[in-house]
Scaffold this motif. Structure first.
Motif, PDB file in Angstrom:
ATOM      1  N   VAL A  23       0.852  -1.190   0.000  1.00  0.00           N
ATOM      2  CA  VAL A  23       0.000   0.000   0.000  1.00  0.00           C
ATOM      3  C   VAL A  23       0.890   1.243   0.000  1.00  0.00           C
ATOM      4  O   VAL A  23       1.741   1.423   0.881  1.00  0.00           O
ATOM      5  CB  VAL A  23      -0.927   0.009   1.231  1.00  0.00           C
ATOM      6  N   THR A  24       0.695   2.082  -1.005  1.00  0.00           N
ATOM      7  CA  THR A  24       1.460   3.328  -1.104  1.00  0.00           C
ATOM      8  C   THR A  24       0.605   4.551  -0.798  1.00  0.00           C
ATOM      9  O   THR A  24       1.132   5.644  -0.602  1.00  0.00           O
ATOM     10  CB  THR A  24       2.052   3.482  -2.514  1.00  0.00           C
ATOM     11  N   ARG A  25      -0.716   4.356  -0.769  1.00  0.00           N
ATOM     12  CA  ARG A  25      -1.615   5.450  -0.408  1.00  0.00           C
ATOM     13  C   ARG A  25      -2.759   4.877   0.418  1.00  0.00           C
ATOM     14  O   ARG A  25      -3.384   3.896   0.027  1.00  0.00           O
ATOM     15  CB  ARG A  25      -2.179   6.155  -1.643  1.00  0.00           C
ATOM     16  N   SER A  26      -3.013   5.502   1.553  1.00  0.00           N
ATOM     17  CA  SER A  26      -4.054   5.035   2.463  1.00  0.00           C
ATOM     18  C   SER A  26      -4.835   6.231   2.974  1.00  0.00           C
ATOM     19  O   SER A  26      -4.269   7.157   3.545  1.00  0.00           O
ATOM     20  CB  SER A  26      -3.423   4.274   3.632  1.00  0.00           C
ATOM     21  N   ASP A  37      -3.175   4.767   9.163  1.00  0.00           N
ATOM     22  CA  ASP A  37      -2.290   4.805   7.991  1.00  0.00           C
ATOM     23  C   ASP A  37      -1.810   3.391   7.699  1.00  0.00           C
ATOM     24  O   ASP A  37      -1.096   2.785   8.496  1.00  0.00           O
ATOM     25  CB  ASP A  37      -1.101   5.722   8.261  1.00  0.00           C
ATOM     26  N   LEU A  38      -2.212   2.842   6.546  1.00  0.00           N
ATOM     27  CA  LEU A  38      -1.847   1.478   6.169  1.00  0.00           C
ATOM     28  C   LEU A  38      -0.691   1.433   5.182  1.00  0.00           C
ATOM     29  O   LEU A  38      -0.333   0.357   4.704  1.00  0.00           O
ATOM     30  CB  LEU A  38      -3.065   0.773   5.558  1.00  0.00           C
ATOM     31  N   THR A  39      -0.101   2.583   4.859  1.00  0.00           N
ATOM     32  CA  THR A  39       0.992   2.593   3.890  1.00  0.00           C
ATOM     33  C   THR A  39       2.164   1.758   4.409  1.00  0.00           C
ATOM     34  O   THR A  39       2.455   1.719   5.600  1.00  0.00           O
ATOM     35  CB  THR A  39       1.467   4.020   3.610  1.00  0.00           C
ATOM     36  N   GLY A  40       2.809   1.083   3.464  1.00  0.00           N
ATOM     37  CA  GLY A  40       3.934   0.230   3.804  1.00  0.00           C
ATOM     38  C   GLY A  40       3.557  -1.205   4.095  1.00  0.00           C
ATOM     39  O   GLY A  40       4.429  -2.073   4.178  1.00  0.00           O
ATOM     40  N   ARG A  41       2.275  -1.480   4.247  1.00  0.00           N
ATOM     41  CA  ARG A  41       1.811  -2.840   4.504  1.00  0.00           C
ATOM     42  C   ARG A  41       1.393  -3.500   3.186  1.00  0.00           C
ATOM     43  O   ARG A  41       0.896  -2.835   2.283  1.00  0.00           O
ATOM     44  CB  ARG A  41       0.633  -2.849   5.481  1.00  0.00           C
ATOM     45  N   THR A  42       1.523  -4.802   3.119  1.00  0.00           N
ATOM     46  CA  THR A  42       1.149  -5.556   1.919  1.00  0.00           C
ATOM     47  C   THR A  42      -0.283  -6.058   2.038  1.00  0.00           C
ATOM     48  O   THR A  42      -0.686  -6.555   3.095  1.00  0.00           O
ATOM     49  CB  THR A  42       2.090  -6.753   1.715  1.00  0.00           C
ATOM     50  N   VAL A  43      -1.059  -5.919   0.963  1.00  0.00           N
ATOM     51  CA  VAL A  43      -2.396  -6.498   0.914  1.00  0.00           C
ATOM     52  C   VAL A  43      -2.234  -8.006   0.688  1.00  0.00           C
ATOM     53  O   VAL A  43      -1.584  -8.426  -0.273  1.00  0.00           O
ATOM     54  CB  VAL A  43      -3.246  -5.881  -0.212  1.00  0.00           C
ATOM     55  N   LEU A  44      -2.827  -8.796   1.553  1.00  0.00           N
ATOM     56  CA  LEU A  44      -2.670 -10.251   1.474  1.00  0.00           C
ATOM     57  C   LEU A  44      -3.733 -10.890   0.588  1.00  0.00           C
ATOM     58  O   LEU A  44      -3.420 -11.718  -0.258  1.00  0.00           O
ATOM     59  CB  LEU A  44      -2.713 -10.852   2.879  1.00  0.00           C
ATOM     60  N   ASP A  45      -4.988 -10.531   0.795  1.00  0.00           N
ATOM     61  CA  ASP A  45      -6.056 -11.062  -0.052  1.00  0.00           C
ATOM     62  C   ASP A  45      -7.330 -10.271   0.175  1.00  0.00           C
ATOM     63  O   ASP A  45      -7.442  -9.504   1.144  1.00  0.00           O
ATOM     64  CB  ASP A  45      -6.300 -12.561   0.214  1.00  0.00           C
ATOM     65  N   VAL A  46      -8.262 -10.444  -0.733  1.00  0.00           N
ATOM     66  CA  VAL A  46      -9.602  -9.866  -0.594  1.00  0.00           C
ATOM     67  C   VAL A  46     -10.583 -11.023  -0.715  1.00  0.00           C
ATOM     68  O   VAL A  46     -10.631 -11.711  -1.741  1.00  0.00           O
ATOM     69  CB  VAL A  46      -9.890  -8.798  -1.668  1.00  0.00           C
ATOM     70  N   THR A  47     -11.355 -11.246   0.329  1.00  0.00           N
ATOM     71  CA  THR A  47     -12.223 -12.410   0.416  1.00  0.00           C
ATOM     72  C   THR A  47     -13.679 -11.975   0.582  1.00  0.00           C
ATOM     73  O   THR A  47     -13.976 -11.128   1.423  1.00  0.00           O
ATOM     74  CB  THR A  47     -11.819 -13.291   1.619  1.00  0.00           C
ATOM     75  N   ILE A  57      -4.806  -7.452   5.428  1.00  0.00           N
ATOM     76  CA  ILE A  57      -3.603  -6.650   5.251  1.00  0.00           C
ATOM     77  C   ILE A  57      -2.531  -7.120   6.223  1.00  0.00           C
ATOM     78  O   ILE A  57      -2.831  -7.542   7.356  1.00  0.00           O
ATOM     79  CB  ILE A  57      -3.935  -5.155   5.470  1.00  0.00           C
ATOM     80  N   GLU A  58      -1.295  -7.064   5.764  1.00  0.00           N
ATOM     81  CA  GLU A  58      -0.144  -7.473   6.573  1.00  0.00           C
ATOM     82  C   GLU A  58      -0.214  -6.855   7.970  1.00  0.00           C
ATOM     83  O   GLU A  58      -0.581  -5.693   8.142  1.00  0.00           O
ATOM     84  CB  GLU A  58       1.135  -7.015   5.867  1.00  0.00           C
ATOM     85  N   GLY A  59       0.149  -7.678   8.964  1.00  0.00           N
ATOM     86  CA  GLY A  59       0.099  -7.202  10.338  1.00  0.00           C
ATOM     87  C   GLY A  59      -1.129  -7.660  11.080  1.00  0.00           C
ATOM     88  O   GLY A  59      -1.423  -7.158  12.168  1.00  0.00           O
ATOM     89  N   GLY A  60      -1.875  -8.620  10.474  1.00  0.00           N
ATOM     90  CA  GLY A  60      -3.048  -9.150  11.155  1.00  0.00           C
ATOM     91  C   GLY A  60      -4.241  -8.222  11.159  1.00  0.00           C
ATOM     92  O   GLY A  60      -5.048  -8.249  12.100  1.00  0.00           O
ATOM     93  N   LEU A  61      -4.397  -7.413  10.106  1.00  0.00           N
ATOM     94  CA  LEU A  61      -5.498  -6.460  10.019  1.00  0.00           C
ATOM     95  C   LEU A  61      -6.453  -6.830   8.891  1.00  0.00           C
ATOM     96  O   LEU A  61      -6.041  -7.374   7.870  1.00  0.00           O
ATOM     97  CB  LEU A  61      -4.970  -5.045   9.792  1.00  0.00           C
ATOM     98  N   THR A  62      -7.720  -6.505   9.068  1.00  0.00           N
ATOM     99  CA  THR A  62      -8.743  -6.714   8.037  1.00  0.00           C
ATOM    100  C   THR A  62      -9.575  -5.449   7.903  1.00  0.00           C
ATOM    101  O   THR A  62     -10.096  -4.922   8.903  1.00  0.00           O
ATOM    102  CB  THR A  62      -9.661  -7.892   8.382  1.00  0.00           C
TER     103      THR A  62
END
Length: 266
Positions: A23-26, A37-47, A57-62
């Motif tokens: 994520v480069t813009r949040s 601010d979610l920038t810098g984290r990787t999107v893992l999946d969309v379910t 999202i990386e870091g255990g976030l949804t």
């Protein structure tokens, strides 16, 4: 109108565009998330889950969102003009180097721990398009309140997840019963058909750009009853009727053919 089929399409588009990217813009434009601010984290999946979207999202976030009647997620390439509505309707922006996802008119937007997703979707019944689909459990859920009108039971996501106003009306037409018939008054044969028919309709539209229950891809001929009042029924020619169903707290337009469908009606 977002229902289980369109939510699965939206999840697939978002997953293809965002999963595996940083994520480069949040920008989450709801008060409780204004400082997130979610920038810098990787999107893992969309379910998808029923009519809900879970962006992990990386870091255990949804990031949990629900479109209800008017919400949408749009995807844009760098430099592409955003066209989903005026800026004040934007509720979320998740951008990567290659694509930007913009959420318009999202009535539900919340950030939670991925481990706590059950708090948002744990109440849902079997997902018609999900890996947890269980026709027997769905039918048991529906028949647990036999006095409840069929249309209302189908819309209750605790019974089975993914049906909205469109599929509700179409399923009732194909079963030959009005949406106001108490579900306990369905014949055993009709009740047994209900889960399989519901799944068949949603699966048939999961990958289609234009929803159809008739098998025809022509304007005015894609659906049997929904949105067709007062035009003639495609089967018998009787004018299709429209009425609201439920307690009036939500807009629940319901369509039916008074000739082809048996049971009570307004």
């Amino acid at each position: 109108m977002p229902e289980g089929d369109t939510i699965h399409q939206a999840a697939r588009r978002l997953h293809t565009a965002l999963a595996g990217h940083v994520v480069t813009r949040s920008d989450l434009r709801v008060p409780k998330l204004a400082t997130v601010d979610l920038t810098g984290r990787t999107v893992l999946d969309v379910t998808p889950r029923g009519k809900h979207l879970l962006t992990r999202i990386e870091g255990g976030l949804t990031l949990h969102s629900h479109l209800r009647m008017e919400g949408s997620w749009r995807l844009y390439a760098p430099g592409e003009r955003w066209s989903g509505g005026p800026g004040y309707q934007i509720r979320a922006i998740l951008g990567t180097a290659e694509r930007t996802a913009v959420g318009y008119r999202l009535p539900v937007l919340e950030l939670m721990r991925t481990a706590d997703e059950h708090k948002a979707v744990g109440h849902l019944g079997p997902d018609l398009l999900g890996p947890d689909w269980d026709p027997g459990r769905a039918l048991d859920n529906l028949l647990a309140t036999p006095e409840r009108p069929l249309g209302e039971a189908l819309l209750d996501q605790r019974n089975l997840a993914g049906i909205g106003n469109v599929f509700k009306s179409e399923i009732c037409f194909l079963l030959g019963t009005t949406p106001w018939l108490p579900i306990g008054e369905l014949s055993a044969e009709t009740a047994a058909r209900l889960p399989a028919l519901s799944k068949k309709l949603l699966e048939a539209n999961r990958d289609r750009p234009s929803r159809t229950t008739t098998g025809r891809d022509l304007p005015g001929r894609r659906l049997y009853v929904y949105g067709r009042a007062p035009h003639p029924c495609l089967r018998c020619g009787t004018p299709i009727r429209k009425a609201q169903q439920g307690d009036g707290s939500r807009d629940r337009p319901t369509y039916w053919c008074p000739t082809c469908q048996r049971g009570p009606a307004p």
